[in-house]
Scaffold this motif. Sequence first.
Motif, PDB file in Angstrom:
ATOM      1  N   ALA A 150       4.754 -13.623   3.965  1.00  0.00           N
ATOM      2  CA  ALA A 150       3.648 -12.700   4.191  1.00  0.00           C
ATOM      3  C   ALA A 150       4.038 -11.526   5.075  1.00  0.00           C
ATOM      4  O   ALA A 150       3.513 -10.439   4.927  1.00  0.00           O
ATOM      5  N   GLY A 151       4.971 -11.695   5.985  1.00  0.00           N
ATOM      6  CA  GLY A 151       5.370 -10.632   6.883  1.00  0.00           C
ATOM      7  C   GLY A 151       6.071  -9.477   6.192  1.00  0.00           C
ATOM      8  O   GLY A 151       6.191  -8.398   6.747  1.00  0.00           O
ATOM      9  N   LYS A 152       6.542  -9.682   4.979  1.00  0.00           N
ATOM     10  CA  LYS A 152       7.281  -8.643   4.271  1.00  0.00           C
ATOM     11  C   LYS A 152       6.419  -7.905   3.249  1.00  0.00           C
ATOM     12  O   LYS A 152       6.918  -7.076   2.512  1.00  0.00           O
ATOM     13  N   THR A 153       5.128  -8.216   3.193  1.00  0.00           N
ATOM     14  CA  THR A 153       4.225  -7.538   2.260  1.00  0.00           C
ATOM     15  C   THR A 153       3.050  -6.965   3.041  1.00  0.00           C
ATOM     16  O   THR A 153       2.746  -7.403   4.145  1.00  0.00           O
ATOM     17  N   ARG A 154       2.384  -5.994   2.452  1.00  0.00           N
ATOM     18  CA  ARG A 154       1.199  -5.421   3.087  1.00  0.00           C
ATOM     19  C   ARG A 154       0.021  -6.377   2.934  1.00  0.00           C
ATOM     20  O   ARG A 154      -0.056  -7.111   1.947  1.00  0.00           O
ATOM     21  N   PRO A 155      -0.918  -6.354   3.856  1.00  0.00           N
ATOM     22  CA  PRO A 155      -2.126  -7.167   3.698  1.00  0.00           C
ATOM     23  C   PRO A 155      -2.915  -6.682   2.477  1.00  0.00           C
ATOM     24  O   PRO A 155      -2.843  -5.506   2.108  1.00  0.00           O
ATOM     25  N   VAL A 156      -3.654  -7.572   1.875  1.00  0.00           N
ATOM     26  CA  VAL A 156      -4.495  -7.212   0.730  1.00  0.00           C
ATOM     27  C   VAL A 156      -5.612  -6.306   1.223  1.00  0.00           C
ATOM     28  O   VAL A 156      -6.254  -6.591   2.239  1.00  0.00           O
TER      29      VAL A 156
END
Length: 50
Positions: free
Chosen positions: A4-10
Amino acid sequence: MAEAGKTRPVSWIQAARKEFGTFPEESQYRFLTTLTIAAAGRHREAPAKH
């Protein structure tokens, strides 16, 4: 699961987020997991239907 740390929040439109909150917890978890994987540019096999 994708990191999750490598993607933007939804990002949510308020009405969609409110409606999503009415889904059963397991469904919310599956959707968020799938969105996180897609955001990372990956894919996974669809879970078996019960």
